[in-house]
Write a protein that holds these residues in place. Structure first.
Motif: not given
Length: 234
Positions: A51-52, A57-58, A151
């Motif tokens: 996910r990361f 992921r920006e 984040d």
């Protein structure tokens, strides 16, 4: 026994007696339950890696731009607060060099374990993984001169206390960098509006109130949803 392992064990042993890597909060949570998934003893690390650490992921896509604008120097002592899967650990290790140090902090024991293994496999000898609390980063006074919160600030349940612990751990004149999501009603996507508790102005006010001087916003060309703010410890 490797120095890294000794430092990690020492840090973890010093936390004995505390539950779920957090001390009793003295103020109310500003976002109850936001960290429940990270405190889950059955946390699936690989799920979070997938996910990361993906191009969608920006901050992953802009990783090199972020590191360039952070302007770390050999000998710097940086705290990667909310290190997660350790995305920035290796580039930070290389940037601060043998005379510098990287403290990789997280409230999730399994993330801390992953960073420890990552450092061992990649032979990064200037890394200390630290199991921190939800309202205290648990570093000694004057330990660091740079703090990096990417984040993660919107996950601070007890921002005043967490910021106070960062201020205490940082030497005067030290640099604090906060990267987070722009939360603008009518513009930001629903996920951001529901997940992130406040916008840039509120976060900046909280940080300044904690003893940090605002230096300005750093432009990152590929950012569309995030911002990069820089502060100095007074």
């Amino acid at each position: 026994m490797p120095r890294l392992f000794l430092l990690t064990i020492a840090a973890l042993l010093s936390l004995a007696g505390w539950t779920q890597a957090q001390e009793k909060p003295t103020t109310e949570s500003v976002k109850p339950g936001i960290n429940d998934s990270f405190l889950d003893p059955d946390l699936d690390v690989e799920q979070w890696v997938n996910r990361f650490e993906v191009e969608s992921r920006e901050v992953f896509h802009a990783k090199d731009e972020i590191i360039e604008r952070l302007k770390l120097s050999p000998g710097d002592r940086i705290a990667d607060i909310g290190t997660g899967t350790g995305l920035f650990v290796e580039p930070f290790s290389k940037a601060v060099g043998d005379q510098g140090w990287v403290y990789a902090l997280d409230i999730a024991p399994k993330f801390v374990e992953r960073v420890e293994k990552l450092a061992e496999v990649r032979k990064l000898t200037n890394i200390t993984p630290v199991l921190c609390g939800q309202n205290d980063i648990r570093l000694a006074p004057g330990t660091i001169n740079v703090a990096f919160i990417c984040d993660v600030y919107h996950h601070f349940e007890y921002p005043a206390e967490s910021l106070a612990s960062i201020h205490k751990a940082m030497s005067p004149g030290g640099k604090l960098v906060v990267i987070d999501f722009n939360r603008i009603p009518g513009e930001s996507r629903d996920w951001t509006l529901n997940h992130v508790r406040a916008g840039q102005e509120v976060f900046r006010e909280e940080i300044e109130k904690a003893g940090f001087r605002f230096l300005g916003e750093v432009k990152v060309p590929s950012f569309q949803e995030n911002y990069f703010l820089q502060f100095e410890r007074r």
